[in-house]
Structures are given as C-alpha cells and as structure tokens.
Write a protein that holds these residues in place. Structure first.
Motif, PDB file in Angstrom:
ATOM      1  N   ARG A 267       0.812  -1.217   0.000  1.00  0.00           N
ATOM      2  CA  ARG A 267       0.000   0.000   0.000  1.00  0.00           C
ATOM      3  C   ARG A 267       0.853   1.278   0.000  1.00  0.00           C
ATOM      4  NH1 ARG A 267      -2.411   0.253   6.228  1.00  0.00           N
ATOM      5  NH2 ARG A 267      -0.407   0.614   7.251  1.00  0.00           N
ATOM      6  N   ILE A 268       2.194   1.161   0.034  1.00  0.00           N
ATOM      7  CA  ILE A 268       3.060   2.342   0.111  1.00  0.00           C
ATOM      8  C   ILE A 268       3.745   2.572  -1.235  1.00  0.00           C
ATOM      9  CG2 ILE A 268       5.075   3.352   1.232  1.00  0.00           C
ATOM     10  CD1 ILE A 268       4.363   1.810   3.723  1.00  0.00           C
ATOM     11  N   ARG A 269       3.570   3.748  -1.775  1.00  0.00           N
ATOM     12  CA  ARG A 269       4.243   4.097  -3.031  1.00  0.00           C
ATOM     13  C   ARG A 269       5.699   4.459  -2.767  1.00  0.00           C
ATOM     14  NH1 ARG A 269      -0.444   7.105  -3.300  1.00  0.00           N
ATOM     15  NH2 ARG A 269       0.758   9.019  -3.009  1.00  0.00           N
TER      16      ARG A 269
ATOM     17  N   ALA B 242      12.753   6.534  -5.955  1.00  0.00           N
ATOM     18  CA  ALA B 242      12.275   6.702  -7.329  1.00  0.00           C
ATOM     19  C   ALA B 242      11.508   5.455  -7.740  1.00  0.00           C
ATOM     20  CB  ALA B 242      13.455   6.950  -8.272  1.00  0.00           C
ATOM     21  N   SER B 243      10.389   5.641  -8.413  1.00  0.00           N
ATOM     22  CA  SER B 243       9.564   4.486  -8.796  1.00  0.00           C
ATOM     23  C   SER B 243      10.116   3.752 -10.004  1.00  0.00           C
ATOM     24  CB  SER B 243       8.133   4.939  -9.072  1.00  0.00           C
ATOM     25  OG  SER B 243       8.107   5.878 -10.141  1.00  0.00           O
ATOM     26  N   HIS B 244      10.921   4.406 -10.831  1.00  0.00           N
ATOM     27  CA  HIS B 244      11.525   3.783 -12.028  1.00  0.00           C
ATOM     28  C   HIS B 244      10.465   3.151 -12.921  1.00  0.00           C
ATOM     29  CE1 HIS B 244      15.483   4.564 -10.499  1.00  0.00           C
ATOM     30  NE2 HIS B 244      15.268   3.851  -9.405  1.00  0.00           N
ATOM     31  N   GLY B 245       9.426   3.932 -13.216  1.00  0.00           N
ATOM     32  CA  GLY B 245       8.431   3.454 -14.159  1.00  0.00           C
ATOM     33  C   GLY B 245       7.488   2.423 -13.563  1.00  0.00           C
TER      34      GLY B 245
ATOM     35  N   LEU C 266       6.138  -1.199  -2.220  1.00  0.00           N
ATOM     36  CA  LEU C 266       7.577  -1.365  -2.044  1.00  0.00           C
ATOM     37  C   LEU C 266       8.000  -2.812  -2.294  1.00  0.00           C
ATOM     38  CD1 LEU C 266       8.154   0.667   1.249  1.00  0.00           C
ATOM     39  CD2 LEU C 266       8.547   1.432  -1.098  1.00  0.00           C
ATOM     40  N   ARG C 267       9.192  -2.967  -2.826  1.00  0.00           N
ATOM     41  CA  ARG C 267       9.796  -4.298  -2.932  1.00  0.00           C
ATOM     42  C   ARG C 267      10.390  -4.688  -1.579  1.00  0.00           C
ATOM     43  NH1 ARG C 267      11.995  -1.663  -7.713  1.00  0.00           N
ATOM     44  NH2 ARG C 267      10.919  -2.414  -9.600  1.00  0.00           N
ATOM     45  N   ARG C 268      10.622  -5.986  -1.407  1.00  0.00           N
ATOM     46  CA  ARG C 268      11.228  -6.455  -0.154  1.00  0.00           C
ATOM     47  C   ARG C 268      12.604  -5.836   0.050  1.00  0.00           C
ATOM     48  NH1 ARG C 268      10.305 -12.900  -0.739  1.00  0.00           N
ATOM     49  NH2 ARG C 268      11.309 -12.403  -2.710  1.00  0.00           N
ATOM     50  N   GLU C 269      13.354  -5.716  -1.038  1.00  0.00           N
ATOM     51  CA  GLU C 269      14.694  -5.138  -0.940  1.00  0.00           C
ATOM     52  C   GLU C 269      14.645  -3.699  -0.436  1.00  0.00           C
ATOM     53  OE1 GLU C 269      13.376  -6.575  -3.521  1.00  0.00           O
ATOM     54  OE2 GLU C 269      14.554  -8.390  -3.929  1.00  0.00           O
ATOM     55  N   GLU C 270      13.609  -2.970  -0.857  1.00  0.00           N
ATOM     56  CA  GLU C 270      13.502  -1.569  -0.449  1.00  0.00           C
ATOM     57  C   GLU C 270      13.110  -1.455   1.027  1.00  0.00           C
ATOM     58  OE1 GLU C 270      12.171   0.201  -4.826  1.00  0.00           O
ATOM     59  OE2 GLU C 270      10.675  -0.592  -3.440  1.00  0.00           O
ATOM     60  N   VAL C 271      12.227  -2.331   1.474  1.00  0.00           N
ATOM     61  CA  VAL C 271      11.868  -2.324   2.894  1.00  0.00           C
ATOM     62  C   VAL C 271      13.101  -2.629   3.736  1.00  0.00           C
ATOM     63  CG1 VAL C 271      10.469  -3.419   4.687  1.00  0.00           C
ATOM     64  CG2 VAL C 271       9.481  -2.965   2.437  1.00  0.00           C
TER      65      VAL C 271
ATOM     66  N   ASP D 171      10.447  -2.255  15.208  1.00  0.00           N
ATOM     67  CA  ASP D 171      10.127  -0.829  15.219  1.00  0.00           C
ATOM     68  C   ASP D 171      10.553  -0.162  13.910  1.00  0.00           C
ATOM     69  OD1 ASP D 171       9.088  -1.083  17.748  1.00  0.00           O
ATOM     70  OD2 ASP D 171      10.865  -0.300  18.772  1.00  0.00           O
ATOM     71  N   ALA D 172      11.697  -0.577  13.385  1.00  0.00           N
ATOM     72  CA  ALA D 172      12.170  -0.001  12.122  1.00  0.00           C
ATOM     73  C   ALA D 172      11.246  -0.388  10.969  1.00  0.00           C
ATOM     74  CB  ALA D 172      13.597  -0.470  11.843  1.00  0.00           C
ATOM     75  N   ILE D 173      10.840  -1.640  10.926  1.00  0.00           N
ATOM     76  CA  ILE D 173       9.923  -2.086   9.875  1.00  0.00           C
ATOM     77  C   ILE D 173       8.580  -1.371  10.014  1.00  0.00           C
ATOM     78  CG2 ILE D 173       8.606  -4.072   9.035  1.00  0.00           C
ATOM     79  CD1 ILE D 173      11.064  -5.795   9.720  1.00  0.00           C
ATOM     80  N   SER D 174       8.119  -1.232  11.252  1.00  0.00           N
ATOM     81  CA  SER D 174       6.865  -0.522  11.493  1.00  0.00           C
ATOM     82  C   SER D 174       6.943   0.914  10.982  1.00  0.00           C
ATOM     83  CB  SER D 174       6.545  -0.543  12.990  1.00  0.00           C
ATOM     84  OG  SER D 174       5.344   0.126  13.260  1.00  0.00           O
ATOM     85  N   ARG D 175       8.092   1.551  11.215  1.00  0.00           N
ATOM     86  CA  ARG D 175       8.261   2.930  10.747  1.00  0.00           C
ATOM     87  C   ARG D 175       8.240   2.991   9.229  1.00  0.00           C
ATOM     88  NH1 ARG D 175      12.695   4.676   8.899  1.00  0.00           N
ATOM     89  NH2 ARG D 175      13.944   3.099  10.010  1.00  0.00           N
ATOM     90  N   VAL D 176       8.944   2.088   8.568  1.00  0.00           N
ATOM     91  CA  VAL D 176       9.004   2.079   7.108  1.00  0.00           C
ATOM     92  C   VAL D 176       7.617   1.842   6.510  1.00  0.00           C
ATOM     93  CG1 VAL D 176       9.905   0.843   5.097  1.00  0.00           C
ATOM     94  CG2 VAL D 176      11.411   1.359   7.038  1.00  0.00           C
ATOM     95  N   LEU D 177       6.865   0.923   7.104  1.00  0.00           N
ATOM     96  CA  LEU D 177       5.548   0.563   6.569  1.00  0.00           C
ATOM     97  C   LEU D 177       4.438   1.480   7.069  1.00  0.00           C
ATOM     98  CD1 LEU D 177       5.779  -3.337   6.747  1.00  0.00           C
ATOM     99  CD2 LEU D 177       6.304  -1.802   4.840  1.00  0.00           C
TER     100      LEU D 177
END
Length: 275
Positions: free
Chosen positions: A15-17, A24-27, A34-39, A67-73
């Motif tokens: 749900r997060i752009r 950058a979304s790169h098209g 988000l991809r797993r790598e980006e999270v 907590d870090a994952i919660s913040r990112v998501l």
C-alpha cells in the motif's frame, strides 16, 4: 493461522508508493508498493534477513527491527501491536477447549443495566452472556449456542445483512477486530475454527480477512433494524475486564430521551409482556 506475519507484511508494503518514502519508482512495477529489498534497505537490515522474516523462518526478531519495519511501513499503533503479536506468537500447549464461563457477578452487572442492551463477548466474538434488553434486541436465547457468534451472524445467517443497514462497514470493522484478537491468540482453537469455517463458507469474509486490516472495536455507533422496534441508532462502548482478559462487556448506550432510547424501552416492555 500460519503465514499471518508474511501476509501482513506483504499487504502493508503493497500500500506504500516508493515516492512516499523518498524512492524513485523507475516506471511501471510488476507489483504495487515497495519491494522487499527496499523495505530491508529503509529498515536497515539485510535483504536476506527481511526475506526470511517475511517467509516466517527467521530468527527471534528484536524490538529495534520490528520498530524499524513498522516505521518504514507506516503502521499505526494497533498495526504496530499486531506486528509484535504475529512476529512473536506466544506458543501455548494445546488444551481441550472448555466452555467459557461468565462469573455470576458479571451477570448481575449486566442485569443491572436495565436500560442498556449489554452482553459479554469472548475472543472469537462468541456471545457468552446477556441481559434481558440485549435478548429482546438480538434474540440470543433463541439461538443455538453454536450460532451465538457475532461474526457467524454477520456472514452466514440469512438475516445478517438485513439487520445492519450499513452492513459493509460493520463487516469490515468486525473482521479487523477479529484479526487483532487472532494475532494476540495464535493458538486459540475457537479462533482457528471460526476463521477456517468462514473462509470456506463466505467469499466476503475471505476478501476482508485477506486485507489484513487490524482495528479494535472499542466504541462507535451501529444502526440496527429490528422487526418490532424499527431502525435504532446505537452508540456502544466495549469494556475490558481485567479479571477476565478473554471477556469483554459490550453495552449499547443511546442518549436518554432519544428516539432510540424510547424505542428500546418499548421493546423491553413488549418483550416482557410476550414472555
């Protein structure tokens, strides 16, 4: 309810752009969000560690990582608590399920709320006890014990949709509350059975369960259509019992003197006369 952690994380990163978190979304992307790598990058953990966590085969995870994952998501407080619950399920030895019991003092409390329909719910949203006005409103005493369940009534009973004019909103809210309970009690056999049954029998339930929304229903307003009393607007409050952590009192609290309060009073009189 295995796989809840991975399903929940996937639903939340979807749900997060990327641009919302400075990427950058790169098209066009094959999958939303988000991809797993980006999270993993944004949370400061290795990609392999995050993948294993999402697959449910990672090691015991620390507060700092959660907590870090919660913040990112961008999880809210209830989603954050749910993440902790499903990431660290409290495994308990399986026991035969005993019929839940409501203490006599709680029943006396319910009966004392003569002007307010009130009942007790268990963690699987089974109705365990009620007062006379709640019975007049919902007919609990006329139901077989196995059918005295808020979620089953919503999704499986023929009149489940007609009772609530705002059925879609009530259904979504109820499933979000049920998922919160399930995350806190991963080994509860009643919850597992209920989710399995409804997943098989109700397409609407499957869809809402797959959304992984988590939200406690502690107060709010429901509109209920009753065959005798008509349309009722019912504010409600949910009261947790410290001495009985698996039980919650739900009381409808219409404003004194309101049309709904007057209709409930007439309903109570009608029910006592009929009885």
């Amino acid at each position: 309810m295995d796989g809840d952690l991975g399903d929940f994380l996937r639903s939340r990163r979807a749900r997060i752009r990327p641009e919302e978190v400075g990427l950058a979304s790169h098209g066009r992307r094959r999958v939303p969000g988000l991809r797993r790598e980006e999270v993993a990058q944004l949370a400061g953990v290795s990609v392999d560690y995050y993948i294993r966590l999402e697959q449910g085969r990672g090691p015991s995870v620390s507060d700092a990582v959660l907590d870090a994952i919660s913040r990112v998501l961008r999880l809210d407080d209830e989603e954050h608590a749910y993440l902790y619950a499903v990431a660290r399920p409290q495994k308990k030895r399986e026991r035969r399920r005993a019929a839940p019991r409501v203490r006599p003092g709680i029943q006396v409390l319910l009966d004392g709320m003569a002007h307010n329909p009130a009942f007790v719910l268990g963690p699987a949203m089974d109705v365990l006890a009620w007062n006379a006005l709640a019975d007049a409103l919902s007919g609990f005493s006329r139901m077989p014990p196995a059918r005295r369940n808020v979620v089953r009534h919503l999704f499986l009973d023929p009149d489940g949709r007609t009772v609530y004019p705002d059925w879609a909103a009530v259904a979504a809210q109820t499933v979000a509350h049920l998922r919160l309970n399930a995350g806190a009690r991963p080994d509860d056999p009643g919850l597992r059975e209920l989710v399995g049954e409804l997943s098989l029998k109700s397409e609407d339930f499957r869809r809402l369960w797959a959304d992984h929304q988590v939200k406690a229903c502690m107060y709010g307003v429901k509109r209920v259509r009753h065959p005798v009393a008509g349309l009722l607007t019912l504010p409600y409050e949910s009261l947790s019992l410290p001495s009985e952590p698996d039980q919650t009192i739900v009381a409808y609290t219409p404003e004194p003197g309101s049309e709904t309060a007057e209709r409930l009073a007439l309903l109570g009189s009608w029910a006592s006369t009929s009885a």
